[in-house]
Write a protein that holds these residues in place. Structure first.
Motif, PDB file in Angstrom:
ATOM      1  N   LEU A   1     -16.916  12.896 -18.185  1.00  0.00           N
ATOM      2  CA  LEU A   1     -15.517  12.937 -18.602  1.00  0.00           C
ATOM      3  C   LEU A   1     -14.758  11.722 -18.096  1.00  0.00           C
ATOM      4  O   LEU A   1     -13.987  11.104 -18.841  1.00  0.00           O
ATOM      5  N   GLY A   2     -14.968  11.347 -16.844  1.00  0.00           N
ATOM      6  CA  GLY A   2     -14.255  10.199 -16.285  1.00  0.00           C
ATOM      7  C   GLY A   2     -14.563   8.905 -17.019  1.00  0.00           C
ATOM      8  O   GLY A   2     -13.644   8.146 -17.370  1.00  0.00           O
ATOM      9  N   PHE A   3     -15.830   8.641 -17.282  1.00  0.00           N
ATOM     10  CA  PHE A   3     -16.188   7.407 -17.979  1.00  0.00           C
ATOM     11  C   PHE A   3     -15.725   7.423 -19.427  1.00  0.00           C
ATOM     12  O   PHE A   3     -15.343   6.377 -19.974  1.00  0.00           O
ATOM     13  N   ASN A   4     -15.742   8.583 -20.068  1.00  0.00           N
ATOM     14  CA  ASN A   4     -15.260   8.653 -21.451  1.00  0.00           C
ATOM     15  C   ASN A   4     -13.757   8.392 -21.533  1.00  0.00           C
ATOM     16  O   ASN A   4     -13.286   7.672 -22.421  1.00  0.00           O
ATOM     17  N   LEU A   5     -12.983   8.978 -20.623  1.00  0.00           N
ATOM     18  CA  LEU A   5     -11.542   8.735 -20.603  1.00  0.00           C
ATOM     19  C   LEU A   5     -11.238   7.275 -20.291  1.00  0.00           C
ATOM     20  O   LEU A   5     -10.344   6.667 -20.898  1.00  0.00           O
ATOM     21  N   LEU A   6     -11.980   6.697 -19.360  1.00  0.00           N
ATOM     22  CA  LEU A   6     -11.791   5.284 -19.040  1.00  0.00           C
ATOM     23  C   LEU A   6     -12.150   4.405 -20.227  1.00  0.00           C
ATOM     24  O   LEU A   6     -11.459   3.420 -20.520  1.00  0.00           O
ATOM     25  N   GLY A   7     -13.225   4.753 -20.934  1.00  0.00           N
ATOM     26  CA  GLY A   7     -13.603   3.991 -22.118  1.00  0.00           C
ATOM     27  C   GLY A   7     -12.563   4.061 -23.211  1.00  0.00           C
ATOM     28  O   GLY A   7     -12.280   3.060 -23.885  1.00  0.00           O
ATOM     29  N   ASP A   8     -11.950   5.236 -23.400  1.00  0.00           N
ATOM     30  CA  ASP A   8     -10.876   5.362 -24.393  1.00  0.00           C
ATOM     31  C   ASP A   8      -9.681   4.488 -24.023  1.00  0.00           C
ATOM     32  O   ASP A   8      -9.054   3.873 -24.888  1.00  0.00           O
ATOM     33  N   GLY A   9      -9.353   4.447 -22.727  1.00  0.00           N
ATOM     34  CA  GLY A   9      -8.246   3.599 -22.304  1.00  0.00           C
ATOM     35  C   GLY A   9      -8.515   2.126 -22.525  1.00  0.00           C
ATOM     36  O   GLY A   9      -7.642   1.380 -22.980  1.00  0.00           O
ATOM     37  N   ILE A  10      -9.717   1.690 -22.224  1.00  0.00           N
ATOM     38  CA  ILE A  10     -10.070   0.288 -22.451  1.00  0.00           C
ATOM     39  C   ILE A  10     -10.069  -0.035 -23.933  1.00  0.00           C
ATOM     40  O   ILE A  10      -9.652  -1.123 -24.354  1.00  0.00           O
ATOM     41  N   ARG A  11     -10.504   0.904 -24.755  1.00  0.00           N
ATOM     42  CA  ARG A  11     -10.483   0.684 -26.208  1.00  0.00           C
ATOM     43  C   ARG A  11      -9.057   0.508 -26.705  1.00  0.00           C
ATOM     44  O   ARG A  11      -8.788  -0.334 -27.566  1.00  0.00           O
ATOM     45  N   ASP A  12      -8.131   1.293 -26.179  1.00  0.00           N
ATOM     46  CA  ASP A  12      -6.726   1.147 -26.586  1.00  0.00           C
ATOM     47  C   ASP A  12      -6.171  -0.221 -26.196  1.00  0.00           C
ATOM     48  O   ASP A  12      -5.378  -0.810 -26.925  1.00  0.00           O
ATOM     49  N   ILE A  13      -6.590  -0.722 -25.036  1.00  0.00           N
ATOM     50  CA  ILE A  13      -6.095  -2.019 -24.585  1.00  0.00           C
ATOM     51  C   ILE A  13      -6.658  -3.146 -25.442  1.00  0.00           C
ATOM     52  O   ILE A  13      -5.939  -4.064 -25.853  1.00  0.00           O
ATOM     53  N   LEU A  14      -7.958  -3.087 -25.732  1.00  0.00           N
ATOM     54  CA  LEU A  14      -8.618  -4.185 -26.448  1.00  0.00           C
ATOM     55  C   LEU A  14      -8.468  -4.085 -27.955  1.00  0.00           C
ATOM     56  O   LEU A  14      -8.660  -5.077 -28.657  1.00  0.00           O
ATOM     57  N   ASP A  15      -8.139  -2.905 -28.468  1.00  0.00           N
ATOM     58  CA  ASP A  15      -7.987  -2.722 -29.913  1.00  0.00           C
ATOM     59  C   ASP A  15      -6.740  -1.886 -30.182  1.00  0.00           C
ATOM     60  O   ASP A  15      -6.828  -0.666 -30.338  1.00  0.00           O
ATOM     61  N   PRO A  16      -5.565  -2.500 -30.213  1.00  0.00           N
ATOM     62  CA  PRO A  16      -4.330  -1.732 -30.443  1.00  0.00           C
ATOM     63  C   PRO A  16      -4.320  -0.992 -31.774  1.00  0.00           C
ATOM     64  O   PRO A  16      -3.636   0.013 -31.916  1.00  0.00           O
ATOM     65  N   ARG A  17      -5.103  -1.463 -32.752  1.00  0.00           N
ATOM     66  CA  ARG A  17      -5.131  -0.785 -34.047  1.00  0.00           C
ATOM     67  C   ARG A  17      -5.713   0.613 -33.931  1.00  0.00           C
ATOM     68  O   ARG A  17      -5.281   1.543 -34.621  1.00  0.00           O
TER      69      ARG A  17
END
Length: 272
Positions: free
Chosen positions: A250-266
């Motif tokens: 869960l922790g790594f998945n939530l962190l991955g979602d956050g990084i995706r939002d930062i690198l891909d605003p779309r």
């Protein structure tokens, strides 16, 4: 990152798991594999804060050392998948033609098998060692990286800055390494953050099925599998090992979602 509560929760969970796995073994006095059947299935309390398993081994110690195994597998599989997958995907997308066809058909063949079944087959062939598990999970993870990088490279190689580099006579391999791949880092990083928990879950699944590291290795999946027979009298081992897997993934998945939002605003805009 600070604006995303879920990403910060993921970051805290990941930090907790890393600190728990790397620092706690330095403080605990117990051996994770030393058996003491006189202390079997002890409840939490006293010297054993979380109790003991059916062989009298300290559960807290085994959970901490199991975290080390999971992190080792996660890092090794992710790094190897990135190196091999990015290399194949970049070569396929940049060169094209027959090279692209051969590489992509190979990736399609690997993706045609369910990931866990393919990993089971590979581990059955190579054996239940750490190297075999890492190799099997890497082979399962390479096709996704290759396809993502191929699509990104094919898009980037038509950009104006690449056409300008070609017009200036820059060598093709330098264009790929210096101009195209750095601009593909966003999707690669996002895919890596999502592959890491997948590798941990894959190792736990193999260990649960008896195909992971052999006993008495303190793998979370094996701890979960061994504790099933004692869930009625001592459910702590099953609950704790399952909770450890759940929190880490869960922790790594939530962190991955956050990084995706930062690198891909779309992507963030599409979900909102």
């Amino acid at each position: 990152m600070w604006r995303s509560k879920l990403a910060m929760i993921g970051l805290v969970l990941v930090g907790f798991v890393i600190a728990f796995s790397l620092l706690l073994p330095l403080l605990l006095p117990f051996d994770p594999v030393q058996m003491n059947v006189r202390n079997a299935l002890q409840p939490p309390g006293g010297a054993h804060l979380l109790g003991t398993d059916h062989f009298g081994r300290d559960l807290l110690t085994r959970l901490a050392y199991g975290g080390i195994i999971s992190l080792q597998v996660g890092f090794a599989v992710t790094i190897l998948s990135v190196v091999v997958g990015v290399g194949l995907g970049a070569l396929s997308g940049f060169v094209g033609g027959a090279t692209d066809t051969v590489i992509m058909r190979l990736m399609d063949a690997l993706m045609a098998f369910p990931g866990l079944l393919l990993a089971i087959a590979l581990v059955a062939v190579f054996g239940g060692t750490m190297g075999a598990i890492v190799l099997a999970l890497t082979i399962v993870g390479v096709p996704r990286f290759a396809r993502v990088v191929r699509a990104t490279v094919m898009q980037r190689k038509e950009a104006d800055y690449v056409l300008a580099a070609v017009a200036l006579g820059k060598r093709p391999w330098k264009i790929l390494v210096q101009d195209i791949l750095p601009n593909c880092s966003g999707p690669i990083i996002v895919q890596a953050t999502l592959k890491f928990p997948g590798a941990i879950l894959g190792e736990a699944g193999l260990s649960f099925l008896g195909l992971g590291l052999p006993p008495p290795a303190p793998s979370w999946g094996r701890m979960l599998q061994e504790s099933r027979a004692f869930m009625e009298v001592a459910p702590g081992a099953a609950i704790l090992s399952g909770l450890a897997i759940f929190i880490t993934v869960l922790g790594f998945n939530l962190l991955g979602d956050g990084i995706r939002d930062i690198l891909d605003p779309r992507a963030k805009h599409a979900r909102s």
